[in-house]
Write a protein that holds these residues in place. Sequence first.
Motif, PDB file in Angstrom:
ATOM      1  N   CYS A 196      -5.498  12.520  -0.506  1.00  0.00           N
ATOM      2  CA  CYS A 196      -5.415  11.577  -1.610  1.00  0.00           C
ATOM      3  C   CYS A 196      -5.071  10.178  -1.102  1.00  0.00           C
ATOM      4  O   CYS A 196      -5.721   9.196  -1.465  1.00  0.00           O
ATOM      5  CB  CYS A 196      -4.364  12.055  -2.610  1.00  0.00           C
ATOM      6  N   PRO A 223      -6.206   5.578  -6.428  1.00  0.00           N
ATOM      7  CA  PRO A 223      -5.827   6.969  -6.189  1.00  0.00           C
ATOM      8  C   PRO A 223      -4.309   7.130  -6.322  1.00  0.00           C
ATOM      9  O   PRO A 223      -3.543   6.261  -5.919  1.00  0.00           O
ATOM     10  CB  PRO A 223      -6.282   7.216  -4.752  1.00  0.00           C
ATOM     11  N   TYR A 224      -3.916   8.222  -6.908  1.00  0.00           N
ATOM     12  CA  TYR A 224      -2.492   8.535  -7.041  1.00  0.00           C
ATOM     13  C   TYR A 224      -2.340  10.048  -7.080  1.00  0.00           C
ATOM     14  O   TYR A 224      -3.276  10.781  -7.372  1.00  0.00           O
ATOM     15  CB  TYR A 224      -1.885   7.877  -8.288  1.00  0.00           C
ATOM     16  N   PHE A 225      -1.148  10.500  -6.757  1.00  0.00           N
ATOM     17  CA  PHE A 225      -0.854  11.923  -6.757  1.00  0.00           C
ATOM     18  C   PHE A 225       0.083  12.168  -7.929  1.00  0.00           C
ATOM     19  O   PHE A 225       1.124  11.521  -8.046  1.00  0.00           O
ATOM     20  CB  PHE A 225      -0.203  12.335  -5.441  1.00  0.00           C
ATOM     21  N   CYS A 253      -4.290  15.059  -6.820  1.00  0.00           N
ATOM     22  CA  CYS A 253      -4.896  13.749  -6.637  1.00  0.00           C
ATOM     23  C   CYS A 253      -5.800  13.392  -7.808  1.00  0.00           C
ATOM     24  O   CYS A 253      -6.648  14.182  -8.212  1.00  0.00           O
ATOM     25  CB  CYS A 253      -5.714  13.725  -5.349  1.00  0.00           C
ATOM     26  N   LYS A 284      -7.694   7.910   0.426  1.00  0.00           N
ATOM     27  CA  LYS A 284      -8.656   7.277  -0.484  1.00  0.00           C
ATOM     28  C   LYS A 284      -8.223   5.864  -0.863  1.00  0.00           C
ATOM     29  O   LYS A 284      -8.998   5.100  -1.412  1.00  0.00           O
ATOM     30  CB  LYS A 284      -8.803   8.101  -1.767  1.00  0.00           C
ATOM     31  N   SER A 285      -6.977   5.535  -0.582  1.00  0.00           N
ATOM     32  CA  SER A 285      -6.432   4.242  -0.982  1.00  0.00           C
ATOM     33  C   SER A 285      -6.919   3.122  -0.073  1.00  0.00           C
ATOM     34  O   SER A 285      -6.981   3.275   1.144  1.00  0.00           O
ATOM     35  CB  SER A 285      -4.896   4.293  -0.949  1.00  0.00           C
ATOM     36  N   ARG A 305      -3.198  18.004   0.876  1.00  0.00           N
ATOM     37  CA  ARG A 305      -3.689  17.433  -0.378  1.00  0.00           C
ATOM     38  C   ARG A 305      -3.186  16.001  -0.556  1.00  0.00           C
ATOM     39  O   ARG A 305      -3.924  15.112  -0.976  1.00  0.00           O
ATOM     40  CB  ARG A 305      -3.236  18.275  -1.571  1.00  0.00           C
ATOM     41  N   LEU A 306      -1.931  15.782  -0.231  1.00  0.00           N
ATOM     42  CA  LEU A 306      -1.331  14.460  -0.349  1.00  0.00           C
ATOM     43  C   LEU A 306      -2.007  13.469   0.600  1.00  0.00           C
ATOM     44  O   LEU A 306      -2.355  12.355   0.213  1.00  0.00           O
ATOM     45  CB  LEU A 306       0.166  14.566  -0.057  1.00  0.00           C
TER      46      LEU A 306
END
Length: 153
Positions: free
Chosen positions: A131, A69-71, A62, A134-135, A127-128
Motif C-alpha cells: 500500500c 493510498p491509505y491503510f 489498502c 503506491k504513494s 500488505r502495508l
Amino acid sequence: MLDEILQQGHLVLIEDYQFQDGNGSKDKFLIVLNRNDEFAYVIHTLTTSQNKLNLPSDNFGCLVAANIPYFFIQKEVELGKNKFSFSKDTFIFFRNNVRKENLSSFLKYNETNLVLKEKLSNSFLKRLLKCMLKSDFIDLNIEKELIEIKNKL
C-alpha cells in the motif's frame, strides 16, 4: 531494551512524543518495517481517526481514493498475538512519514515511553508495504530498499 522493542513488525507506542518543530507532544505510533544493526525502516506516524476527506472506510487494508493510498483499520480489529486493537477506526497515510532512521536517534526516548503494543504478522507488513509503495510521497532514496523488504516477507 530498545533493541527488543525495535524489531521488524513491532507496533510501538511512543508516549508523549515531542514534535520535531517543538510545538508540543502527543502519543504517537511507530511501525517497524525492518531493521539492521544501523537503521530502522519505520512508519513514524500519528494514526488518525479523523476522516476529513470523507474517504471510504468499509474495508480493512489498502484503499485508494483520489490518488491517495491509505491503510484502513476498523476499530476493535485485533492486529496480532497480543490482541491489540485501536479503539477508533484508524487511517494510516503515507506522507513524509516513512523513514530510514539511524538507531541512535531512538536513544532520546526514555525506555518507559516506548511501549510494545503488538507484533504484526509478515502478511500484514507485506500488505502495508504494498500500500505505501503506491504513494507518490515515498522517499525515492529508500523506495528500492522498501521493495526489497516487501519481497522478503
